[in-house]
Design an enzyme around this catalytic site. Structure first.
Site, PDB file in Angstrom:
ATOM      1  N   SER A 594      56.317 -11.408 -10.292  1.00  0.00           N
ATOM      2  CA  SER A 594      55.875 -10.719  -9.086  1.00  0.00           C
ATOM      3  C   SER A 594      56.690  -9.427  -8.910  1.00  0.00           C
ATOM      4  O   SER A 594      56.613  -8.545  -9.761  1.00  0.00           O
ATOM      5  CB  SER A 594      55.992 -11.644  -7.874  1.00  0.00           C
ATOM      6  N   ASP A 669      44.534 -14.473  -9.019  1.00  0.00           N
ATOM      7  CA  ASP A 669      45.668 -14.101  -8.163  1.00  0.00           C
ATOM      8  C   ASP A 669      45.158 -13.292  -6.974  1.00  0.00           C
ATOM      9  O   ASP A 669      44.811 -12.123  -7.099  1.00  0.00           O
ATOM     10  CB  ASP A 669      46.665 -13.285  -8.989  1.00  0.00           C
ATOM     11  N   HIS A 701      48.692 -16.740  -8.009  1.00  0.00           N
ATOM     12  CA  HIS A 701      49.960 -16.037  -8.219  1.00  0.00           C
ATOM     13  C   HIS A 701      51.041 -16.960  -8.789  1.00  0.00           C
ATOM     14  O   HIS A 701      51.973 -16.498  -9.449  1.00  0.00           O
ATOM     15  CB  HIS A 701      50.425 -15.428  -6.897  1.00  0.00           C
TER      16      HIS A 701
END
Length: 743
Positions: A594, A669, A701
């Site tokens: 991320s 995601d 995600h």
């Protein structure tokens, strides 16, 4: 600390010295849950302050029960409800009490919507009559009992409903809800993700008014994701997602009066444009509602007190910051409607006490350390309980202090991460302690002295089990780069030889206010890092500038330039560590997920003479692709700050790639869209740069489900071996093997 736990921990600490510890941690063990810790699920302190409840689940029988335990003896007192005794349901996996604890909401089925939101099947169980009432035949959201326990409010298909538990009558109180247009009482995607709440409605103390936020998403651009599934044709998930600089939902505040059946919009005495309402909460006065309004830049926050009886409003507190203001859940109203507030206004996060009119009574805590959690206020003892970093930014301790800021007392004695759950009358607290060398232990402690009364649950067996494995101590220190002492941990191979050279593999997250270097027990990544260390890598993590718990100035230095100072710090750390005699500066890699993937990509591109490889999982490749609330909090809008967005986005630095790059993303995601990776791939292709990549179909995600995590970590492990493994040793082994064959 108990003797057997101390022995287990000593065993863990000295793993590198004990010859019998030769088992190797495997990816299969990590992702099958072999190192899972035991905990206390759904802990709730009963109103009497003498007992607490726990959700117990029997995996063999699939039976769930809510059991009551005595704080003093820790003995089970009774079972409040068991699914085995209820014919209407097969089981439940979560619960919540009514205010008087005569009723319990049981969650029997749940379907995830986004990160925090779910659609669920719920029942209300009456403890006295042992009767069960189904909340709705539909899957609904956020069912919440009224304070008097006679009604329950919930969201369904973007509208709000109230059910009378006595008559069974259901009253629909809003009618304009429509998917991707109007939402009543439930947050939209970006509020849920970035302001961390889903239920955007609240009951007043008299159970006759419901305040809620209405979201008009009509003008918010839509984002769509293909869902491939197993059918012949893919489907699409379409939802409103405001990217940086784009239109947000138009929010408004509304009030429903259950007595008059009237629905009215509430307006305050100030003209706002393009604003947020990140919190609403009734005070102790049933006619006074507190609401927080925030400007789009999120550097101004107004706390409003709205009197719904007189239809008047006033600002009780107004905060401004040169960067941004963090929204918390710490606002607490005392009996006289004065309130507790936390703020970074003196440079560190501290507790403040204000009158009901917003006049500062006193700053309760102060110092060059951070309050990290607020636990509550004991009216009888005039005492506040909180968690802080006063014992070092990587540690957490529980403290008590008088409301006037005097008689501060450290209640937890063992260094590491301590967190508390207090009894309702603040006689006891259940402390959860762990450290890098001690797995979680749950103890009953005196709230007055902090002394341990009894141990409730430990993970001694896990500590003993780990004694059979090759593991290394996680070494904490600081490293000085770019004029700052940065927190660092390092894991070396258990057979570490300072005369050898090892490849260096760095892990980080680095997002604003985050912390990866913390004195707490292992997560799954820690076990993976241990595995890599035993395979011959030195693994390091450093929290650079912009991370949290070292004061506002350190945290907010990255304002308007995300990816500049954080990346400079990671590159400087790698350069400095690369000069150590036992680190091979030609074999340095970095990875992250991320924000960490954004960072690892940037580090490889911008630090192409330092890093030889990087893995980026679900990375942001340009902040132009991410949502309004998070991105603009730190960057303002792309229209106002184009260079801040573009100068430090990895998508604009692909031409600098020299090393090996592995790019990974889930196609489902909803948070960091696959768009980020697709645009980065196209940029890399057009720059004629070779790289590897992997897309996990329909994974969000977190990239998990079934065999996914195991596959993901195998892929990353293989990539590390291929790119950082000692080629000289491999070549020598191959030559020796060839000589044997020829001979």
């Amino acid at each position: 600390m108990k003797l057997k736990q101390a022995l287990a921990i000593i065993g863990f600490l000295t793993t590198s010295l004990i010859y019998c510890q030769n088992k190797q941690i495997t990816l299969e063990e990590i992702w099958s849950g072999a190192f899972r810790t035991e905990g206390m699920q759904a802990l709730h302190s009963m109103n009497n302050g003498k007992q607490y409840s726990i959700l117990n689940f029997d995996r063999q029988t699939r039976n769930a029960s809510i059991d009551i335990y005595d704080y003093k003896t820790l003995e089970k007192v009774k079972t409040l409800v068991s699914s085995e005794d209820i014919d209407e349901i097969e089981g439940f996996f979560d619960y919540s009490f009514s205010n008087d604890e005569s009723q319990i909401i049981l969650t029997t089925n749940s379907v995830p919507v986004f990160r925090r939101s779910t659609l669920g099947e719920y029942y209300v169980y009456n403890i006295n009559t042992k009767s069960l009432t189904k909340v709705s035949e539909n899957l609904v959201q956020e069912p919440t009992l009224s304070p008097d326990g006679t009604k329950i409010a919930y969201g369904f298909e973007n509208n709000l409903y109230v059910k009378d538990l006595s008559s069974g009558n259901v009253e629909q109180i809003t009618f304009d809800g429509e998917k991707n247009k109007i939402i009543n009482g439930i947050t939209d995607w970006v509020y849920e993700e970035e302001f961390s709440f889903v239920r955007a409605f609240d009951w007043n103390a008299d159970s006759n008014q419901i305040a809620f936020i209405r979201f008009d998403e009509t003008n918010v651009p839509e984002f769509s994701m293909d869902v491939y599934g197993s059918g012949l044709y893919q489907t699409q998930q379409v939802f409103k997602y405001p990217k940086a600089g784009e239109a947000n939902s138009i929010v408004s505040l509304h009030l429903y009066n259950l007595n008059s059946k009237s629905l009215d919009e509430i307006k305050v005495d100030k003209d706002y444009s393009d604003f947020y309402i990140p919190r609403l909460k009734w005070t102790k006065d049933p006619n006074v509602l507190s609401v927080q309004f925030m400007n789009r830049h999120q550097n101004e926050l107004d706390l409003w007190m709205i009197n719904t009886k007189t239809n008047t409003s006033k600002i009780a507190l107004a905060e401004k910051d040169k960067a941004y203001i963090d929204v918390t859940f710490n606002l607490t109203f005392l009996k006289d409607n004065s309130f507790i507030w936390t703020s970074e206004k003196d440079g560190f996060n501290h507790i403040y006490h204000y009158s009901k009119d917003g006049d500062l009574i006193n700053q309760v805590t102060q110092g060059n350390w951070e309050v990290t959690d607020y636990y509550g206020f004991n009216e009888k003892a005039n005492t506040i309980y909180y968690q802080s970093t006063e014992n070092g930014s990587i540690n957490r301790d529980v403290f008590s202090i008088k409301l006037n800021g005097k008689n501060k007392k450290r209640l937890t004695k063992t260094t590491g991460s301590n967190s508390a759950s207090f009894s309702a009358d603040f006689t006891y607290f259940i402390n959860t302690h762990s450290s890098a060398t001690a797995p979680p232990e749950y103890t009953l402690n005196s709230a007055k002295s902090g002394e341990v009364v009894k141990s409730i649950k430990d993970n001694d067996r896990l500590a003993q089990k780990l004694g059979d494995y090759k593991t290394s101590k996680k070494e904490f220190s600081t490293i000085n780069v770019n004029g700052n002492d940065l927190n660092m941990w390092m894991i070396k191979p258990s057979n570490f030889d300072q005369n050898k050279e090892y490849p260096l593999f760095m892990y980080q997250y680095s997002g604003p206010g985050s912390q990866s270097v913390a004195n707490r027990w292992n997560g799954a990544n820690d076990y993976w890092h241990q595995m890599l260390a035993q395979e011959g890598y030195i693994v390091v993590c450093v929290d650079g500038r912009g991370t949290g718990f070292k004061g506002a100035e350190f945290k907010k230095v990255t304002q308007n330039e995300l990816g500049k100072y954080e990346v400079e710090d990671q590159i400087a750390v790698a350069e400095k560590l690369g000069k150590l005699p036992y680190i091979d500066d030609e074999r340095i890699g970095i990875w992250g997920w991320s924000y960490g993937g954004f960072m690892s990509s940037n580090a490889l591109f911008k630090g192409n003479d330092v890093f030889k490889m990087a893995i980026a999982v679900a990375p942001v490749s340009s902040w132009r692709f991410y949502d309004t609330i998070y991105t603009e909090r730190y960057m303002t809008t792309p229209q106002e700050n184009p260079s801040g967005y573009d100068d430090n986005s990895p998508i604009n630095h692909v031409d600098k790639l020299k090393g090996d790059f592995l790019l990974i993303h889930g196609s489902g995601d909803d948070n960091v869209h696959l768009q980020n990776t697709m645009r980065m791939v196209e940029a890399l292709v057009q720059a004629d740069k070779q790289f590897e990549w992997m897309i996990y179909p329909d994974k969000n995600h977190g990239i998990y489900g079934g065999n996914t995590r195991l596959h993901l970590y195998k892929k990353m492990t293989n990539f590390i071996h291929k790119t950082l493994g000692d080629r000289r040793e491999k070549n020598q082994e191959e030559m020796e093997e060839t000589s044997k064959i020829k001979g």
